[in-house]
Design an enzyme around this catalytic site. Structure first.
Site, mmCIF file in Angstrom:
data_model
loop_
_atom_site.group_PDB
_atom_site.id
_atom_site.type_symbol
_atom_site.label_atom_id
_atom_site.label_comp_id
_atom_site.label_asym_id
_atom_site.label_seq_id
_atom_site.Cartn_x
_atom_site.Cartn_y
_atom_site.Cartn_z
ATOM 1 N N CYS A 189 0.819 -1.219 0.000
ATOM 2 C CA CYS A 189 0.000 0.000 0.000
ATOM 3 C C CYS A 189 0.851 1.267 0.000
ATOM 4 O O CYS A 189 0.600 2.161 -0.813
ATOM 5 C CB CYS A 189 -0.979 0.017 1.163
ATOM 6 S SG CYS A 189 -1.161 -1.513 2.041
ATOM 7 N N ARG A 249 6.675 -11.194 5.632
ATOM 8 C CA ARG A 249 6.081 -11.055 6.966
ATOM 9 C C ARG A 249 6.726 -12.040 7.917
ATOM 10 O O ARG A 249 6.941 -13.208 7.562
ATOM 11 C CB ARG A 249 4.566 -11.290 6.914
ATOM 12 C CG ARG A 249 3.866 -10.232 6.106
ATOM 13 C CD ARG A 249 2.361 -10.369 6.132
ATOM 14 N NE ARG A 249 1.783 -9.382 5.219
ATOM 15 C CZ ARG A 249 0.508 -9.285 4.924
ATOM 16 N NH1 ARG A 249 -0.360 -10.103 5.484
ATOM 17 N NH2 ARG A 249 0.079 -8.365 4.093
ATOM 18 N N GLN A 283 1.479 -11.207 -3.376
ATOM 19 C CA GLN A 283 0.064 -10.819 -3.376
ATOM 20 C C GLN A 283 -0.440 -10.509 -4.777
ATOM 21 O O GLN A 283 0.283 -9.952 -5.591
ATOM 22 C CB GLN A 283 -0.134 -9.557 -2.526
ATOM 23 C CG GLN A 283 -0.206 -9.803 -1.047
ATOM 24 C CD GLN A 283 -0.870 -8.619 -0.314
ATOM 25 O OE1 GLN A 283 -1.866 -8.072 -0.755
ATOM 26 N NE2 GLN A 283 -0.283 -8.254 0.811
ATOM 27 N N ASP A 295 -2.321 -8.048 -5.618
ATOM 28 C CA ASP A 295 -2.740 -6.861 -4.877
ATOM 29 C C ASP A 295 -3.241 -5.755 -5.791
ATOM 30 O O ASP A 295 -2.843 -5.678 -6.953
ATOM 31 C CB ASP A 295 -1.533 -6.349 -4.081
ATOM 32 C CG ASP A 295 -1.946 -5.485 -2.905
ATOM 33 O OD1 ASP A 295 -3.158 -5.364 -2.645
ATOM 34 O OD2 ASP A 295 -1.048 -4.922 -2.249
ATOM 35 N N HIS A 328 -4.763 -1.417 -5.204
ATOM 36 C CA HIS A 328 -5.339 -0.344 -4.391
ATOM 37 C C HIS A 328 -6.178 0.526 -5.293
ATOM 38 O O HIS A 328 -5.695 0.989 -6.320
ATOM 39 C CB HIS A 328 -4.218 0.431 -3.693
ATOM 40 C CG HIS A 328 -3.512 -0.433 -2.693
ATOM 41 N ND1 HIS A 328 -2.362 -1.126 -2.989
ATOM 42 C CD2 HIS A 328 -3.847 -0.764 -1.425
ATOM 43 C CE1 HIS A 328 -2.015 -1.856 -1.933
ATOM 44 N NE2 HIS A 328 -2.898 -1.654 -0.976
ATOM 45 N N LYS A 360 -12.302 -5.097 6.982
ATOM 46 C CA LYS A 360 -12.112 -5.909 5.777
ATOM 47 C C LYS A 360 -13.333 -6.787 5.516
ATOM 48 O O LYS A 360 -14.009 -7.216 6.448
ATOM 49 C CB LYS A 360 -10.927 -6.873 5.953
ATOM 50 C CG LYS A 360 -9.660 -6.236 6.468
ATOM 51 C CD LYS A 360 -8.468 -7.164 6.297
ATOM 52 C CE LYS A 360 -8.410 -8.262 7.332
ATOM 53 N NZ LYS A 360 -7.323 -9.210 7.104
ATOM 54 N N HIS A 382 -8.353 -1.548 -0.528
ATOM 55 C CA HIS A 382 -7.269 -2.531 -0.734
ATOM 56 C C HIS A 382 -7.975 -3.820 -1.114
ATOM 57 O O HIS A 382 -8.939 -4.209 -0.452
ATOM 58 C CB HIS A 382 -6.498 -2.821 0.545
ATOM 59 C CG HIS A 382 -5.956 -1.634 1.266
ATOM 60 N ND1 HIS A 382 -4.619 -1.492 1.538
ATOM 61 C CD2 HIS A 382 -6.564 -0.549 1.803
ATOM 62 C CE1 HIS A 382 -4.425 -0.375 2.216
ATOM 63 N NE2 HIS A 382 -5.587 0.214 2.401
HETATM 64 C C1 TSB Z 1 -4.927 -6.415 0.008
HETATM 65 N N1 TSB Z 1 -2.719 -4.221 2.149
HETATM 66 C C2 TSB Z 1 -3.617 -5.304 1.870
HETATM 67 C C3 TSB Z 1 -3.695 -5.559 0.384
HETATM 68 O O1 TSB Z 1 -3.797 -4.329 -0.312
HETATM 69 C C4 TSB Z 1 -3.101 -6.547 2.622
HETATM 70 O O2 TSB Z 1 -1.907 -6.738 2.709
HETATM 71 N N2 TSB Z 1 -4.027 -7.352 3.106
HETATM 72 S S1 TSB Z 1 -3.747 -8.701 3.908
HETATM 73 O O3 TSB Z 1 -2.841 -8.474 4.966
HETATM 74 O O4 TSB Z 1 -5.019 -9.236 4.276
HETATM 75 O O5 TSB Z 1 -3.066 -9.708 2.933
HETATM 76 C C5 TSB Z 1 -3.661 -10.010 1.689
HETATM 77 C C6 TSB Z 1 -3.834 -11.496 1.496
HETATM 78 O O6 TSB Z 1 -2.592 -12.158 1.626
HETATM 79 C C7 TSB Z 1 -4.705 -12.176 2.546
HETATM 80 O O7 TSB Z 1 -6.046 -12.036 2.211
HETATM 81 C C8 TSB Z 1 -4.243 -13.626 2.458
HETATM 82 O O8 TSB Z 1 -4.944 -14.307 1.451
HETATM 83 C C9 TSB Z 1 -2.787 -13.505 2.037
HETATM 84 N N3 TSB Z 1 -1.824 -13.765 3.126
HETATM 85 C C10 TSB Z 1 -1.673 -13.043 4.254
HETATM 86 N N4 TSB Z 1 -0.674 -13.548 5.008
HETATM 87 C C11 TSB Z 1 -0.161 -14.602 4.320
HETATM 88 C C12 TSB Z 1 0.896 -15.541 4.563
HETATM 89 N N5 TSB Z 1 1.642 -15.469 5.648
HETATM 90 N N6 TSB Z 1 1.127 -16.510 3.649
HETATM 91 C C13 TSB Z 1 0.388 -16.570 2.520
HETATM 92 N N7 TSB Z 1 -0.602 -15.718 2.247
HETATM 93 C C14 TSB Z 1 -0.893 -14.743 3.122
HETATM 94 ZN ZN ZN Z 2 -2.964 -2.620 0.836
#
Ligand code: TSB
Ligand code: ZN
Length: 583
Positions: free
Chosen positions: A276, A305, A323, A325, A327, A411, A457
């Site tokens: 983001c 992460r 992702q 992803d 926005h 969300k 998002h």
């Molecule tokens: C959607 N900023 C938002 C983005 O713009 C975001 O990061 N959202 S999130 O934290 O929910 O992450 C997006 C998606 O990543 C989640 O819906 C999930 O499907 C996936 N995700 C989150 N953590 C993990 C992980 N550790 N391993 C694999 N996939 C993951």
């Molecule tokens: Zn985001």
């Protein structure tokens, strides 16, 4: 698979079975000390301190035998309410129970349950007699830190499950066995889709050629869809100055999930956990008018992460993910339409992949947790009620969950259950009034005034990692034709006579960009056929005299026993059509 915790009767029964387990352990290991034995979705467990002794599968059998014996004796289970002093006296030899008693609120009624020679501190309720617990199975034993804290001692956690009848138990165990077979980690290994290595580290998976092919198709699929829907894709760096995350608020609310700072001379860099902030800056790179909105910035973006090493799981939960992803920068009056478009895209994609078993969850903040969530009540009220309103207006069925929001906003998450029972988010659509503020984003409205856009998002496939995990489990590795790493396997019956025609077929299909292999190894036909099935190749061609003479192909579809025959040209067209239609 049934969620034991959600079924009132099974919940009580499993809890009683946890006591039965503790009683049997006490009989066999008089020195054992007990921590807690709760009911979980999968059944129950009990955390037990056995000093330095580690239980084996043989021990579990012995314990189960003892449990059967106690259950057969059929002692009644009865409840007593006792004073705090009495509780401290009764459990004086069990330091963990003393801990529990001391942690109880002063006004809480302390109760214990007794069956035969065993008493446990417990809120209850329980079944009437231990004999009701006879249809159980001890599933496994593993280590678990006392109070879940890695600084503490490791206790032994014995897992089990209990049902009212033998049939129900057996049926459940069969489902568990099937789930194990579906586990994407097992299939991922068998089909050479991905691998991890201890030298790389936990939660860091390597995609092997087969998995990488599936991923490439997924990337192409979703990117093409997004382009048609007016998304613009970008590439941004995986690293950024830690300042970026101080501006965005990640530093204050998301730091524990990030890898630590890399210090270089006068610089501080971090691996990004989300995209983001980069996308906010891209929006801010230009002046925008109300007529330009919505602006949809997409990226297939790697993120990092710091997931706990105990929580990582195959591709489902990783430390480096990619992702799908985007926005969306929208005017307040466009929120509903854009959320609706995102939801429709999710539904369309789910239809393409035949995903039917999911639930929408409205994820809200936990009002009391100001560390995790940006502290602005008014903003949260607005964002949460706005998102809820839109969902109701769109007629979406959803449940609500507190404490599951992102730090910047609520969300709409799509929850699925993995083969081994993890409840995970696949897709997400999030409403954010915060980051536009933090980055001072604006557009010029009809009256020439600078106003704030709202950010949505969204991730449709979530991450390719988690989506792949899901797909493997759903298809058991038998991917649909358009995704299959190898689409066609050609087996000439006899190399001497049939190789030339088989090669011709291969060349034609290869020319069509179909993923094809010619298995001309000097192995028996039946052996090569079996291997093709084990590799879950959608089309296995058997090329012999008949086929060669008539320029036909005979093929067997994965999972089918019968063979069909088509003229080569028609077969080629059939494949191309099925790939295009994503059948
Ligand atoms: C959607 N900023 C938002 C983005 O713009 C975001 O990061 N959202 S999130 O934290 O929910 O992450 C997006 C998606 O990543 C989640 O819906 C999930 O499907 C996936 N995700 C989150 N953590 C993990 C992980 N550790 N391993 C694999 N996939 C993951
Ligand atoms: Zn985001």
């Amino acid at each position: 698979m049934i969620d034991i915790k959600k079924d009132e009767r099974l919940s009580v029964l499993n809890h009683s079975c946890a006591h039965l387990l503790a009683q049997a352990v006490k009989h066999l290991y008089p020195e054992a000390k007990f921590w807690v034995g709760p009911v979980i979705s999968e059944g129950f467990y009990y955390d037990i301190d056995l000093g330095n002794y580690t239980l084996t599968d043989d021990d579990l059998e012995k314990i189960a035998k003892e449990m059967k014996k106690i259950a057969k004796d059929g002692k009644r289970i009865y409840r007593e309410e006792i004073s705090r002093d009495e509780a401290l006296e009764r459990f004086k030899d069990d330091p963990y129970k003393i801990d529990l008693i001391n942690e109880m609120p002063i006004d809480e009624v302390i109760s214990c349950y007794t069956q035969g020679d065993f008493t446990d501190l417990c809120r209850g309720p329980h079944v009437d007699s231990v004999k009701e617990c006879k249809n159980f199975k001890l599933l496994k034993v593993s280590g678990a830190y006392y109070k879940g804290d890695s600084k503490n001692k490791v206790l032994q956690r014995i897992y089990g499950v209990c049902f009212d009848s033998k049939d129900e138990l057996e049926n459940h165990l069969k489902l568990l066995e099937e789930a194990k077979e579906r586990d994407h980690r097992k299939i991922g290994k068998e089909l050479e889709l991905f691998m991890g290595h201890e030298l790389v580290g936990p939660g860091l998976q390597m995609w092997l050629p087969n998995g990488a092919t599936v991923r490439y198709e997924l990337e192409k699929y979703i990117k093409e869809k997004e382009v048609k829907l007016g998304y613009n894709h970008v590439y941004t760096p995986y690293l950024a100055s830690s300042e970026l995350y101080k501006v965005s608020g990640h530093w204050d609310h998301y730091k524990d999930d990030m890898f630590p700072v890399m210090k270089m001379d006068n610089e501080e860099l971090v691996l990004r956990p989300m995209n983001c902030p980069h996308h906010m800056l891209i929006y801010k790179n230009k002046l925008h008018s109300y007529r330009d909105l919505p602006i949809r910035i997409g990226e297939l973006a790697p993120d990092f992460r710091y997931e706990a090493s105990g929580a990582v799981c195959g591709l489902e939960r990783v430390r480096q993910m990619c992702q799908n992803d985007a926005h969306l920068f929208v005017r307040p009056d466009q929120i509903k339409e854009e959320v609706s478009k995102v939801v429709n895209l999710i539904l369309e994609v789910y239809k393409d992949f035949n995903i039917t078993d999911y639930e929408f969850r409205l994820s809200l903040r936990d009002k009391n947790n100001t560390e995790k969530y940006f502290d602005d009540d008014e903003m949260w009220e607005k964002a949460e009620s706005e998102l809820r309103k839109v969902l109701v207006e769109l007629g979406i069925n959803f449940y609500e969950a507190e404490g599951e929001a992102a730090f910047y906003g609520p969300k709409l998450d799509v929850q699925i259950k993995s083969a081994i029972g993890h409840d995970v988010t696949l897709s997400t659509c999030q409403l954010d009034f915060l980051l536009p503020e933090r980055f001072d984003l604006t557009y010029i409205d009809e009256n020439g005034q600078k106003v704030r856009p709202v950010v949505i998002h969204r991730a449709i496939l979530g991450t390719f990692d988690r989506f792949m995990a899901y797909l493997i489990e759903e298809t058991k590795g038998a991917f649909p034709l358009w995704l299959a790493p190898l689409q066609v396997n050609i087996i000439p019956v006899n190399n001497e006579y049939h190789l030339e025609y088989a090669s011709k077929i291969r060349n034609i299909l290869e020319n069509d960009n179909i993923r094809v292999k010619l298995d001309d190894r000097d192995e028996k036909l039946s052996y090569r056929m079996r291997e093709s099935q084990a590799d879950k190749v959608p089309y296995t061609l058997i090329i012999g005299d008949k086929e060669k003479d008539s320029e036909n192909v005979s093929y067997r579809l994965f999972g089918h026993k019968e063979t069909s025959t088509l003229p080569l040209k028609e077969f080629e067209e059939l494949l191309l059509r099925q790939i295009k239609e994503k059948k």
